[in-house]
Design a protein around this motif. Sequence first.
Motif, PDB file in Angstrom:
ATOM      1  N   THR A  44      10.939   0.314  -9.705  1.00 42.47           N
ATOM      2  CA  THR A  44      11.964   0.306  -8.654  1.00 42.47           C
ATOM      3  C   THR A  44      11.653  -0.789  -7.642  1.00 42.47           C
ATOM      4  N   VAL A  45      12.668  -1.591  -7.347  1.00 43.50           N
ATOM      5  CA  VAL A  45      12.558  -2.620  -6.304  1.00 43.50           C
ATOM      6  C   VAL A  45      13.360  -2.150  -5.098  1.00 43.50           C
ATOM      7  N   GLY A  46      12.709  -1.991  -3.986  1.00 44.22           N
ATOM      8  CA  GLY A  46      13.389  -1.611  -2.754  1.00 44.22           C
ATOM      9  C   GLY A  46      13.937  -2.837  -2.052  1.00 44.22           C
ATOM     10  N   VAL A  47      15.232  -2.829  -1.785  1.00 42.88           N
ATOM     11  CA  VAL A  47      15.866  -3.924  -1.059  1.00 42.88           C
ATOM     12  C   VAL A  47      16.024  -3.476   0.384  1.00 42.88           C
ATOM     13  N   ALA A 101      19.113   8.312  -5.549  1.00 40.07           N
ATOM     14  CA  ALA A 101      18.031   9.226  -5.182  1.00 40.07           C
ATOM     15  C   ALA A 101      16.876   8.515  -4.488  1.00 40.07           C
ATOM     16  N   SER A 102      16.743   7.211  -4.708  1.00 45.05           N
ATOM     17  CA  SER A 102      15.658   6.445  -4.099  1.00 45.05           C
ATOM     18  C   SER A 102      16.110   5.666  -2.870  1.00 45.05           C
ATOM     19  N   SER A 103      17.391   5.779  -2.520  1.00 46.33           N
ATOM     20  CA  SER A 103      17.956   4.985  -1.434  1.00 46.33           C
ATOM     21  C   SER A 103      18.012   5.782  -0.134  1.00 46.33           C
ATOM     22  N   LEU A 135      17.069  -0.453  -8.652  1.00 44.02           N
ATOM     23  CA  LEU A 135      17.155  -0.925  -7.273  1.00 44.02           C
ATOM     24  C   LEU A 135      17.306   0.259  -6.329  1.00 44.02           C
ATOM     25  N   ALA A 136      16.672   0.181  -5.184  1.00 48.60           N
ATOM     26  CA  ALA A 136      16.856   1.163  -4.122  1.00 48.60           C
ATOM     27  C   ALA A 136      17.380   0.438  -2.894  1.00 48.60           C
ATOM     28  N   SER A 137      18.464   0.939  -2.341  1.00 48.22           N
ATOM     29  CA  SER A 137      19.008   0.378  -1.111  1.00 48.22           C
ATOM     30  C   SER A 137      18.340   1.068   0.073  1.00 48.22           C
ATOM     31  N   VAL A 192       7.901  -2.786  -5.856  1.00 50.77           N
ATOM     32  CA  VAL A 192       8.162  -4.046  -5.150  1.00 50.77           C
ATOM     33  C   VAL A 192       9.187  -3.776  -4.054  1.00 50.77           C
ATOM     34  N   THR A 193       9.057  -4.460  -2.932  1.00 51.79           N
ATOM     35  CA  THR A 193      10.155  -4.511  -1.953  1.00 51.79           C
ATOM     36  C   THR A 193      10.480  -5.963  -1.668  1.00 51.79           C
ATOM     37  N   ASN A 194      11.745  -6.218  -1.365  1.00 51.51           N
ATOM     38  CA  ASN A 194      12.160  -7.543  -0.899  1.00 51.51           C
ATOM     39  C   ASN A 194      12.562  -7.434   0.554  1.00 51.51           C
TER      40      ASN A 194
END
Length: 465
Positions: A156-159, A178-180, A228-230, A259-261
């Motif tokens: 999962t990449v957190g934006v 669920a991850s946002s 992706l997680a918002s 990862v996060t961006n």
Amino acid sequence: MSRLRRMAAPLVLAVGGGLFAAAPAAEAAPVACDTTSTPYTYVVTYQPGTRASTVDRELAAKCGTKVAYYGEIGVAIASSRNADFQQKIGVYRAYSGGKDVASTSGATARSLGAVKTLEDTRSVAAAGDLSAQQWDMKAIHAPDANKVYQGSRSVTVGVLDSGIDATHPALKAAVSPASSAGCVTGAPDLAPASWAPTTSDHGTHVAGTIAGKDPAAGFTGIAPGVRLASVKVVNDDGYIFPESAVCGFVWAAQHGFQVTNNSYYIDPGMFFCSREPGDAAAYEAVRRAIEFSTRHGVLNVSAAGNSGFDTTKQTTDPNRPHPVDSSCGILPKAIDGVVTVSSVGYAGTKSSFSNYGSIDVTAPGGDFSQLPPDGAGPSCPLSTTVFGGLYGSKCGTSMASPHAAGVAALLASRFHGAPPSFIARLLEGEADVVKCASAETECTGPAKNNSYYGHGLVNALDAVH
């Protein structure tokens, strides 16, 4: 009762040759808290592990209300209407970005690395094959990488941004509700409306670069196989305050992001100084949150910024009237372990707007002066948008950073469970070296690690081999 007053209470006085016990001093009446002024949100630091009940008592006694408390790192988010709340808590323990902005005449939203001034607002019709216009993907060999491996759904990449449009045809399969979460207030909000875009499609554009895929339009991001997680940290005025970032990094740690961006800098900086009143609390709160996320397996990737200067030599803050020295840094990129990404244009040289000085890797962010040939796409990277069409182009280190985050997601997919430091070393080690050109007189350092390009241009194909 204060320590001095407790000590003074038993005092006896000699009066007329005898002893007379002094009456205890009357307790001062509690000061009434302000109930009418505008409330502001603060980050407040405690010793990590401090009990929530202790935090509640102090905040209540000093005219504050708890919004959230992250006990593992000892950071509380509090709201107060009292103008002297920071002084009551301690000027090195509490800080409010919102109050700082409100007290600064003519303050404007600048947090997205000034990307608003760099956007190519032209929309692109989602018809035909958009891949022909994705020169940025070709530059880092993403199309070839996609043929080999597109990433794992377990990554999962957190934006951390302005929200992601989860209904977009290129993103709806990737976004994990669920991850946002919405983190604008400093406390996570799981309602879909809290992490959806409202006034900016910046986060949606970033998300498409990382993991978008729309076969009908011929658009593909770098790692369309990952999730992706918002995590919305940008408020409707365009600001990212310390409490929002703290919430975002802790959320990433607690929900197993790899990862996060982070295509922004924390407001109302640009620089926060770890030894300055107020700044010290913000710097420490964000540092703790980032380090907490790193300890929990998150690699944080950040944009270098769009001011076009050497961040290691800056002596003033463009946004606030205070000097900058070695104790100051642009958050979040100043914190150890964060991968900092500069920007290159179509020609492969540093974008005119890109900051430099302390860079780990570089990636395509566009440049209006580096024009692609006809048919190769706009000068700014093409990606997903919300307002005015499904696809559009934007320039900025904000656009470079998600290219690096996407490649990091491919590496995290291949080496599942590897620590962030390992993924960062691979990201740097597999980058294509970009030397300082003779005309780039401000570019210093060796070919494999210089002030403009760091260890080089990220390479998606190498990441999957």
